[in-house]
Motif scaffolding. Structure first.
Motif, PDB file in Angstrom:
ATOM      1  N   ALA A  27      12.031   2.301  -4.366  1.00  0.00           N
ATOM      2  CA  ALA A  27      12.952   3.059  -3.513  1.00  0.00           C
ATOM      3  C   ALA A  27      13.016   4.524  -3.938  1.00  0.00           C
ATOM      4  O   ALA A  27      13.052   5.417  -3.094  1.00  0.00           O
ATOM      5  N   ALA A  28      13.017   4.755  -5.239  1.00  0.00           N
ATOM      6  CA  ALA A  28      13.154   6.125  -5.744  1.00  0.00           C
ATOM      7  C   ALA A  28      12.013   7.027  -5.301  1.00  0.00           C
ATOM      8  O   ALA A  28      12.209   8.230  -5.095  1.00  0.00           O
ATOM      9  N   VAL A  29      10.825   6.467  -5.149  1.00  0.00           N
ATOM     10  CA  VAL A  29       9.677   7.313  -4.782  1.00  0.00           C
ATOM     11  C   VAL A  29       9.416   7.342  -3.279  1.00  0.00           C
ATOM     12  O   VAL A  29       8.468   7.973  -2.833  1.00  0.00           O
ATOM     13  N   GLY A  30      10.233   6.650  -2.504  1.00  0.00           N
ATOM     14  CA  GLY A  30      10.079   6.737  -1.058  1.00  0.00           C
ATOM     15  C   GLY A  30       9.692   5.453  -0.360  1.00  0.00           C
ATOM     16  O   GLY A  30       9.423   5.450   0.836  1.00  0.00           O
ATOM     17  N   GLY A  31       9.624   4.335  -1.096  1.00  0.00           N
ATOM     18  CA  GLY A  31       9.361   3.045  -0.488  1.00  0.00           C
ATOM     19  C   GLY A  31       7.973   2.896   0.109  1.00  0.00           C
ATOM     20  O   GLY A  31       7.008   3.519  -0.341  1.00  0.00           O
ATOM     21  N   ARG A  32       7.881   2.088   1.141  1.00  0.00           N
ATOM     22  CA  ARG A  32       6.590   1.741   1.748  1.00  0.00           C
ATOM     23  C   ARG A  32       5.757   2.958   2.138  1.00  0.00           C
ATOM     24  O   ARG A  32       4.555   2.974   1.875  1.00  0.00           O
ATOM     25  N   PRO A  33       6.328   3.978   2.778  1.00  0.00           N
ATOM     26  CA  PRO A  33       5.475   5.113   3.172  1.00  0.00           C
ATOM     27  C   PRO A  33       4.736   5.754   1.995  1.00  0.00           C
ATOM     28  O   PRO A  33       3.574   6.133   2.120  1.00  0.00           O
ATOM     29  N   THR A  34       5.383   5.848   0.853  1.00  0.00           N
ATOM     30  CA  THR A  34       4.741   6.442  -0.322  1.00  0.00           C
ATOM     31  C   THR A  34       3.600   5.563  -0.821  1.00  0.00           C
ATOM     32  O   THR A  34       2.496   6.049  -1.086  1.00  0.00           O
ATOM     33  N   PHE A  35       3.857   4.265  -0.922  1.00  0.00           N
ATOM     34  CA  PHE A  35       2.808   3.368  -1.415  1.00  0.00           C
ATOM     35  C   PHE A  35       1.675   3.228  -0.418  1.00  0.00           C
ATOM     36  O   PHE A  35       0.510   3.124  -0.808  1.00  0.00           O
ATOM     37  N   GLU A  36       1.993   3.274   0.851  1.00  0.00           N
ATOM     38  CA  GLU A  36       0.940   3.204   1.862  1.00  0.00           C
ATOM     39  C   GLU A  36       0.056   4.460   1.805  1.00  0.00           C
ATOM     40  O   GLU A  36      -1.161   4.371   1.881  1.00  0.00           O
ATOM     41  N   LYS A  37       0.673   5.626   1.639  1.00  0.00           N
ATOM     42  CA  LYS A  37      -0.116   6.860   1.518  1.00  0.00           C
ATOM     43  C   LYS A  37      -0.990   6.804   0.267  1.00  0.00           C
ATOM     44  O   LYS A  37      -2.167   7.172   0.302  1.00  0.00           O
ATOM     45  N   LEU A  38      -0.414   6.346  -0.839  1.00  0.00           N
ATOM     46  CA  LEU A  38      -1.174   6.218  -2.085  1.00  0.00           C
ATOM     47  C   LEU A  38      -2.416   5.357  -1.867  1.00  0.00           C
ATOM     48  O   LEU A  38      -3.539   5.768  -2.188  1.00  0.00           O
ATOM     49  N   VAL A  39      -2.224   4.180  -1.311  1.00  0.00           N
ATOM     50  CA  VAL A  39      -3.316   3.219  -1.177  1.00  0.00           C
ATOM     51  C   VAL A  39      -4.332   3.673  -0.133  1.00  0.00           C
ATOM     52  O   VAL A  39      -5.538   3.557  -0.339  1.00  0.00           O
ATOM     53  N   ARG A  40      -3.877   4.207   0.973  1.00  0.00           N
ATOM     54  CA  ARG A  40      -4.824   4.673   1.996  1.00  0.00           C
ATOM     55  C   ARG A  40      -5.650   5.854   1.494  1.00  0.00           C
ATOM     56  O   ARG A  40      -6.845   5.950   1.767  1.00  0.00           O
ATOM     57  N   THR A  41      -5.032   6.742   0.745  1.00  0.00           N
ATOM     58  CA  THR A  41      -5.774   7.866   0.157  1.00  0.00           C
ATOM     59  C   THR A  41      -6.791   7.338  -0.847  1.00  0.00           C
ATOM     60  O   THR A  41      -7.947   7.779  -0.872  1.00  0.00           O
ATOM     61  N   PHE A  42      -6.377   6.387  -1.666  1.00  0.00           N
ATOM     62  CA  PHE A  42      -7.290   5.782  -2.627  1.00  0.00           C
ATOM     63  C   PHE A  42      -8.488   5.158  -1.922  1.00  0.00           C
ATOM     64  O   PHE A  42      -9.645   5.414  -2.282  1.00  0.00           O
ATOM     65  N   TYR A  43      -8.247   4.339  -0.900  1.00  0.00           N
ATOM     66  CA  TYR A  43      -9.349   3.653  -0.234  1.00  0.00           C
ATOM     67  C   TYR A  43     -10.225   4.595   0.586  1.00  0.00           C
ATOM     68  O   TYR A  43     -11.399   4.292   0.811  1.00  0.00           O
ATOM     69  N   ALA A  44      -9.714   5.740   1.000  1.00  0.00           N
ATOM     70  CA  ALA A  44     -10.577   6.743   1.637  1.00  0.00           C
ATOM     71  C   ALA A  44     -11.610   7.224   0.620  1.00  0.00           C
ATOM     72  O   ALA A  44     -12.788   7.407   0.947  1.00  0.00           O
ATOM     73  N   GLY A  45     -11.192   7.387  -0.624  1.00  0.00           N
ATOM     74  CA  GLY A  45     -12.131   7.747  -1.683  1.00  0.00           C
ATOM     75  C   GLY A  45     -13.111   6.636  -1.977  1.00  0.00           C
ATOM     76  O   GLY A  45     -14.310   6.873  -2.125  1.00  0.00           O
ATOM     77  N   VAL A  46     -12.624   5.413  -2.047  1.00  0.00           N
ATOM     78  CA  VAL A  46     -13.492   4.255  -2.296  1.00  0.00           C
ATOM     79  C   VAL A  46     -14.549   4.151  -1.198  1.00  0.00           C
ATOM     80  O   VAL A  46     -15.729   3.926  -1.470  1.00  0.00           O
ATOM     81  N   ALA A  47     -14.132   4.311   0.045  1.00  0.00           N
ATOM     82  CA  ALA A  47     -15.054   4.181   1.181  1.00  0.00           C
ATOM     83  C   ALA A  47     -16.176   5.211   1.130  1.00  0.00           C
ATOM     84  O   ALA A  47     -17.271   4.968   1.638  1.00  0.00           O
ATOM     85  N   SER A  48     -15.915   6.337   0.481  1.00  0.00           N
ATOM     86  CA  SER A  48     -16.930   7.392   0.389  1.00  0.00           C
ATOM     87  C   SER A  48     -17.780   7.269  -0.877  1.00  0.00           C
ATOM     88  O   SER A  48     -18.648   8.111  -1.125  1.00  0.00           O
ATOM     89  N   ASP A  49     -17.554   6.243  -1.663  1.00  0.00           N
ATOM     90  CA  ASP A  49     -18.234   6.057  -2.936  1.00  0.00           C
ATOM     91  C   ASP A  49     -19.143   4.823  -2.851  1.00  0.00           C
ATOM     92  O   ASP A  49     -18.684   3.697  -3.020  1.00  0.00           O
ATOM     93  N   PRO A  50     -20.443   5.010  -2.570  1.00  0.00           N
ATOM     94  CA  PRO A  50     -21.333   3.861  -2.349  1.00  0.00           C
ATOM     95  C   PRO A  50     -21.340   2.846  -3.488  1.00  0.00           C
ATOM     96  O   PRO A  50     -21.400   1.638  -3.243  1.00  0.00           O
ATOM     97  N   GLU A  51     -21.274   3.290  -4.720  1.00  0.00           N
ATOM     98  CA  GLU A  51     -21.307   2.355  -5.845  1.00  0.00           C
ATOM     99  C   GLU A  51     -20.030   1.531  -5.948  1.00  0.00           C
ATOM    100  O   GLU A  51     -20.075   0.358  -6.302  1.00  0.00           O
ATOM    101  N   LEU A  52     -18.908   2.133  -5.638  1.00  0.00           N
ATOM    102  CA  LEU A  52     -17.643   1.409  -5.751  1.00  0.00           C
ATOM    103  C   LEU A  52     -17.389   0.534  -4.529  1.00  0.00           C
ATOM    104  O   LEU A  52     -16.981  -0.624  -4.667  1.00  0.00           O
ATOM    105  N   VAL A  53     -17.626   1.041  -3.349  1.00  0.00           N
ATOM    106  CA  VAL A  53     -17.363   0.258  -2.140  1.00  0.00           C
ATOM    107  C   VAL A  53     -18.252  -0.988  -2.096  1.00  0.00           C
ATOM    108  O   VAL A  53     -17.884  -1.993  -1.484  1.00  0.00           O
ATOM    109  N   ALA A  54     -19.374  -0.954  -2.789  1.00  0.00           N
ATOM    110  CA  ALA A  54     -20.290  -2.105  -2.806  1.00  0.00           C
ATOM    111  C   ALA A  54     -19.665  -3.354  -3.421  1.00  0.00           C
ATOM    112  O   ALA A  54     -20.089  -4.462  -3.119  1.00  0.00           O
ATOM    113  N   ILE A  55     -18.643  -3.198  -4.268  1.00  0.00           N
ATOM    114  CA  ILE A  55     -18.030  -4.385  -4.872  1.00  0.00           C
ATOM    115  C   ILE A  55     -16.969  -5.011  -3.978  1.00  0.00           C
ATOM    116  O   ILE A  55     -16.474  -6.087  -4.276  1.00  0.00           O
ATOM    117  N   TYR A  56     -16.628  -4.351  -2.875  1.00  0.00           N
ATOM    118  CA  TYR A  56     -15.647  -4.910  -1.943  1.00  0.00           C
ATOM    119  C   TYR A  56     -16.378  -5.802  -0.947  1.00  0.00           C
ATOM    120  O   TYR A  56     -17.324  -5.366  -0.308  1.00  0.00           O
TER     121      TYR A  56
END
Length: 135
Positions: free
Chosen positions: A16-45
């Motif tokens: 709650a202190a950091v903003g709840g779902r919107p904050t965690f959703e932004k964190l994770v979506r930003t992270f996975y945008a990086g993963v999607a652009s990384d051929p070596e890392l996205v290969a393990i998904y």
């Protein structure tokens, strides 16, 4: 989020202190945008579409940090190491994961104490997921 807003929560949780779902959703979506652009890392998904992974990580992090318990309701106990065992996670992949997660943490612009607490957890979790030293 301003630091003074971060401490004014009704339930006292980190989530709650950091903003709840919107904050965690932004964190994770930003992270996975990086993963999607990384051929070596996205290969393990195993999925072509990362939406399932996005929802699982968002739910897990929300629950861990004091948000809704939806992750466990849907998937049971997190068992992070067990769930990652089928995938080769070596130190190089861990470091790539941390690179993208660092960018994501920076993107959500938390107050310094919250940022440090979140990053310390994510770094420990990434080191714990290493299950091989082979390439």
């Amino acid at each position: 989020m301003a630091a003074e807003d971060a401490v004014a929560t009704t339930d006292g949780s980190f989530w709650a202190a950091v903003g709840g779902r919107p904050t965690f959703e932004k964190l994770v979506r930003t992270f996975y945008a990086g993963v999607a652009s990384d051929p070596e890392l996205v290969a393990i998904y195993p999925e072509q579409n990362l939406e399932g992974a996005i929802q699982r990580l968002t739910g897990f992090l929300e629950q861990y940090w004091g948000g809704p318990g939806t992750y466990s309701e849907q998937r049971g106990h997190p068992r992070l190491r067990m769930r990652h065992m089928p995938f080769k996670v070596n130190p190089a992949q861990r470091d790539r994961w941390l690179t993208h997660m660092r960018a994501a943490v920076d993107a959500i612009e938390l107050p310094p104490l919250y940022e440090a607490e979140l990053w310390a957890y994510l770094e420990r979790a990434a080191f714990a997921m290493v299950n091989t030293f082979e390439d």
